[in-house]
Design a protein around this motif. Structure first.
Motif, PDB file in Angstrom:
ATOM      1  N   GLU A  78      13.092   2.403   3.389  1.00  0.00           N
ATOM      2  CA  GLU A  78      12.031   1.877   3.110  1.00  0.00           C
ATOM      3  C   GLU A  78      11.442   0.835   2.545  1.00  0.00           C
ATOM      4  N   ARG A  79      11.161   0.265   1.720  1.00  0.00           N
ATOM      5  CA  ARG A  79      10.264  -0.221   0.995  1.00  0.00           C
ATOM      6  C   ARG A  79       9.511  -0.841   1.990  1.00  0.00           C
ATOM      7  N   ASN A  80       8.136  -1.723   1.834  1.00  0.00           N
ATOM      8  CA  ASN A  80       7.458  -2.876   2.443  1.00  0.00           C
ATOM      9  C   ASN A  80       8.494  -3.409   2.079  1.00  0.00           C
ATOM     10  N   ARG A  81       9.091  -4.641   3.488  1.00  0.00           N
ATOM     11  CA  ARG A  81       9.528  -5.611   3.289  1.00  0.00           C
ATOM     12  C   ARG A  81       8.870  -7.450   3.663  1.00  0.00           C
ATOM     13  N   PRO A  82       9.782  -8.302   2.663  1.00  0.00           N
ATOM     14  CA  PRO A  82       8.342  -9.318   3.358  1.00  0.00           C
ATOM     15  C   PRO A  82       8.570 -10.134   4.450  1.00  0.00           C
ATOM     16  N   ASP A  83       9.761  -9.347   5.592  1.00  0.00           N
ATOM     17  CA  ASP A  83      10.383 -10.258   6.968  1.00  0.00           C
ATOM     18  C   ASP A  83       8.989  -8.785   8.276  1.00  0.00           C
ATOM     19  N   PHE A  84       8.009  -8.570   7.714  1.00  0.00           N
ATOM     20  CA  PHE A  84       7.963  -6.708   7.876  1.00  0.00           C
ATOM     21  C   PHE A  84       7.420  -8.328   9.904  1.00  0.00           C
ATOM     22  N   CYS A  85       7.407  -9.486  10.029  1.00  0.00           N
ATOM     23  CA  CYS A  85       6.677  -9.378  11.286  1.00  0.00           C
ATOM     24  C   CYS A  85       7.633  -9.480  12.118  1.00  0.00           C
ATOM     25  N   ARG A  86       8.828 -10.855  11.247  1.00  0.00           N
ATOM     26  CA  ARG A  86      10.245 -10.876  12.460  1.00  0.00           C
ATOM     27  C   ARG A  86      10.359  -9.611  12.931  1.00  0.00           C
ATOM     28  N   LEU A  87      10.737  -8.342  12.033  1.00  0.00           N
ATOM     29  CA  LEU A  87      11.424  -6.756  12.624  1.00  0.00           C
ATOM     30  C   LEU A  87      10.579  -6.433  13.251  1.00  0.00           C
ATOM     31  N   LEU A  88       8.866  -6.604  13.157  1.00  0.00           N
ATOM     32  CA  LEU A  88       8.292  -6.405  14.860  1.00  0.00           C
ATOM     33  C   LEU A  88       8.385  -6.970  15.737  1.00  0.00           C
ATOM     34  N   GLY A 122       5.068   1.604   1.320  1.00  0.00           N
ATOM     35  CA  GLY A 122       4.775   0.698   0.373  1.00  0.00           C
ATOM     36  C   GLY A 122       5.127   1.360  -1.464  1.00  0.00           C
ATOM     37  N   ASN A 123       4.773  -0.062  -2.071  1.00  0.00           N
ATOM     38  CA  ASN A 123       4.807   0.097  -3.562  1.00  0.00           C
ATOM     39  C   ASN A 123       3.915   1.067  -3.865  1.00  0.00           C
ATOM     40  N   ASN A 124       3.179   1.518  -3.531  1.00  0.00           N
ATOM     41  CA  ASN A 124       1.797   2.082  -4.698  1.00  0.00           C
ATOM     42  C   ASN A 124       2.234   4.133  -4.165  1.00  0.00           C
ATOM     43  N   LEU A 125       3.404   4.072  -2.894  1.00  0.00           N
ATOM     44  CA  LEU A 125       3.668   5.281  -3.209  1.00  0.00           C
ATOM     45  C   LEU A 125       4.762   6.090  -4.336  1.00  0.00           C
ATOM     46  N   PRO A 126       4.537   6.536  -4.912  1.00  0.00           N
ATOM     47  CA  PRO A 126       4.975   6.832  -5.818  1.00  0.00           C
ATOM     48  C   PRO A 126       6.840   7.566  -5.248  1.00  0.00           C
ATOM     49  N   ASP A 127       7.278   7.008  -6.537  1.00  0.00           N
ATOM     50  CA  ASP A 127       9.037   7.249  -6.674  1.00  0.00           C
ATOM     51  C   ASP A 127       9.498   8.561  -5.619  1.00  0.00           C
ATOM     52  N   GLN A 128       8.789   9.846  -6.875  1.00  0.00           N
ATOM     53  CA  GLN A 128       9.555  11.381  -6.032  1.00  0.00           C
ATOM     54  C   GLN A 128       9.357  11.112  -4.867  1.00  0.00           C
ATOM     55  N   ALA A 172       0.153   7.054   3.075  1.00  0.00           N
ATOM     56  CA  ALA A 172       1.192   6.847   3.854  1.00  0.00           C
ATOM     57  C   ALA A 172       2.045   8.395   4.245  1.00  0.00           C
ATOM     58  N   LEU A 173       1.835   9.170   3.160  1.00  0.00           N
ATOM     59  CA  LEU A 173       2.635  10.425   3.533  1.00  0.00           C
ATOM     60  C   LEU A 173       1.906  11.790   4.659  1.00  0.00           C
ATOM     61  N   PRO A 174       0.736  11.481   5.389  1.00  0.00           N
ATOM     62  CA  PRO A 174       0.515  12.370   6.986  1.00  0.00           C
ATOM     63  C   PRO A 174       1.532  11.649   7.582  1.00  0.00           C
ATOM     64  N   LEU A 175       0.998  10.154   7.911  1.00  0.00           N
ATOM     65  CA  LEU A 175       1.935   9.237   8.730  1.00  0.00           C
ATOM     66  C   LEU A 175       4.025   9.620   8.919  1.00  0.00           C
ATOM     67  N   ALA A 176       4.498   9.446   7.807  1.00  0.00           N
ATOM     68  CA  ALA A 176       5.765   9.654   6.722  1.00  0.00           C
ATOM     69  C   ALA A 176       6.086  11.423   7.782  1.00  0.00           C
ATOM     70  N   GLU A 177       5.648  12.401   6.916  1.00  0.00           N
ATOM     71  CA  GLU A 177       5.918  13.414   7.585  1.00  0.00           C
ATOM     72  C   GLU A 177       6.450  13.621   9.069  1.00  0.00           C
ATOM     73  N   LEU A 188      -5.884   0.535  -2.923  1.00  0.00           N
ATOM     74  CA  LEU A 188      -5.038   1.829  -2.389  1.00  0.00           C
ATOM     75  C   LEU A 188      -4.013   1.015  -1.986  1.00  0.00           C
ATOM     76  N   GLY A 189      -4.410   0.090  -0.626  1.00  0.00           N
ATOM     77  CA  GLY A 189      -3.259  -0.442   0.168  1.00  0.00           C
ATOM     78  C   GLY A 189      -3.332  -1.692  -0.510  1.00  0.00           C
ATOM     79  N   ILE A 190      -2.663  -2.809   0.994  1.00  0.00           N
ATOM     80  CA  ILE A 190      -2.518  -4.076   0.040  1.00  0.00           C
ATOM     81  C   ILE A 190      -3.027  -5.451   1.108  1.00  0.00           C
ATOM     82  N   GLY A 191      -4.083  -4.822   2.099  1.00  0.00           N
ATOM     83  CA  GLY A 191      -4.505  -5.376   2.740  1.00  0.00           C
ATOM     84  C   GLY A 191      -5.062  -6.966   2.353  1.00  0.00           C
TER      85      GLY A 191
END
Length: 409
Positions: free
Chosen positions: A279-289, A257-263, A231-236, A18-21
């Motif tokens: 946005e979709r997940n980014r490789p610079d997440f730690c910098r953003l954080l 994340g990419n696992n959330l369908p495009d629709q 992710a939908l409940p948190l995003a909503e 499901l996730g990418i952890g």
């Protein structure tokens, strides 16, 4: 089928559902091993992630599958079709063929047998093959396991470890969370357990004493939901909570994340209010954080540890569907220590989230001198990548030395 260019030291198997952890943690290990001069073949069985970084390790993408839902019981292929026995047999043969050709020194498997039992169609034969080739099998697990409620399941895990697993690398700190807290039978395999510390990405380009921005320089809210399938409940809640909170005038960024369908992703983009970048997940997440004034996320292993590393004030909403206890246990431990704010999935509403945001602004968890609450500084071992690499490297060197003694040139 030739898939590698050099002799392989470590064959890493990881399956994210499901996730990418799991994928994230394994990729950090692969990258660190590669930097240490080891040859790594990284076999990934989940849906491809475009920004996956395994350094110079060789990526071997198996035909992808994922879990249909939170129960993890039904497996689907990349096209969304339920996989049948014929599909599984073909994938198993691809995996075994890759392993035979690689002839690695070590097999490192993410989670099994503590999890991923639905992958036994290929893991049982893979482990049997490794044992027949006298290759050590190492299980790589996170700090907290999901509590096993099925009668006999924990005993089955112990039996498999004792029979088939040479070492169990626990990527955590026993002084913070010992494995027996979530897996009470851990004492039965104590002789095989090695704690490595937490596997966390360290920014090699910054001075260790200056890895985070000062509170005054931080701005905005960063929202993340891991791989995105749940992710939908948190995003909503987030897109409605922004205008209800006292941080409605700062920029917000929502990462899905990419696992959330495009629709569903596109629907969130359309409905997001002004001031929220989706946005979709980014490789610079730690910098953003490290530059944001508040993080809102689930409570997965990687996100929580990166939040602690960057000393970012955080609100976490642990994923807890279908009896999943791991994220809640981790979040509760840290909330009790006063380094983050906890909001349960059951209580997740825009109003409750906005209230938590307002509380975080009024009484920030972190200040210039660290956590603002007396005694709430949490210190954990975050050198899991280096310690894991050193352990495996020394294991391989001992095996090579033993081989040289037995078969002198």
């Amino acid at each position: 089928m030739k898939i590698h260019k050099h002799p392989v030291n470590v064959f890493i198997y990881v399956q994210h559902l499901l996730g990418i952890g799991h994928l994230r943690r394994a990729s950090l290990l692969a990258k660190t091993m590669d930097k240490a001069g080891m040859s790594v073949l990284f076999a990934s069985g989940g849906r491809p992630v475009s920004y996956l970084d395994v350094g110079n390790a060789e990526l071997f993408q198996l035909p992808a599958l994922h879990a249909a839902d939170n129960s993890f019981k039904v497996l689907k292929d990349i096209n969304g079709s339920i996989v049948d026995d014929e599909w599984k047999e073909k994938r198993k043969e691809l995996l075994l063929s890759a392993f035979r050709e690689a002839q690695p020194d070590v097999l490192l498997i993410e989670m099994f047998p503590f999890g991923r039992r639905q992958m036994r169609f290929e893991l049982d034969p893979l482990i049997a093959l490794a044992k027949s080739m006298d290759i050590p099998v190492i299980s790589s697990i996170r700090d907290i396991l999901t509590t096993h409620k099925t009668p006999g399941k924990s005993e089955w895990i112990i039996d498999r470890v004792q029979k088939d697993i040479d070492h169990v690398l626990v990527h955590g700190d026993p002084d913070f969370v010992p494995l027996e807290d979530s897996f009470p039978l851990a004492a039965k395999i104590k002789n095989k357990i090695i704690y490595t510390g937490y596997v966390v990405e360290h920014d090699q380009n910054r001075d260790p004493g200056d890895r985070t921005s000062s509170p005054e320089d931080r701005k905005g809210v960063l929202v993340s939901a891991g791989g995105g399938a749940v992710a939908l409940p948190l995003a909503e809640a987030v897109i409605k909570a922004k205008d209800l909170s006292t941080l409605n005038n700062v920029p917000w960024r929502l990462l899905l994340g990419n696992n959330l369908p495009d629709q569903e992703f596109n629907d969130i983009v359309k409905r997001a209010p002004d001031g929220i970048i989706v946005e979709r997940n980014r490789p610079d997440f730690c910098r953003l954080l490290s530059t944001t004034q508040l993080s809102i996320s689930q409570a997965g292993y990687n996100t929580v540890m990166e939040t602690l590393m960057t000393e970012t004030p955080a609100i976490v909403v642990p994923f807890s569907a279908d009896g999943q206890s791991e994220q809640t246990d981790r979040a509760q431990k840290l909330a009790n220590a006063g380094v983050l704010s906890l909001l349960s999935e059951a209580d997740l509403t825009p109003e409750n989230l906005a209230k938590k945001i307002n509380e975080a602004v009024q009484e920030p968890l972190f200040s210039k001198s660290g956590p603002s609450k007396s005694g709430s500084k949490v210190k954990v071992d975050v050198h899991g990548t280096d310690k894991t690499t050193l352990f495996i490297k020394e294991l391989i060197e001992k095996r090579h030395k033993k081989r040289d003694i037995q078969c002198p040139k």
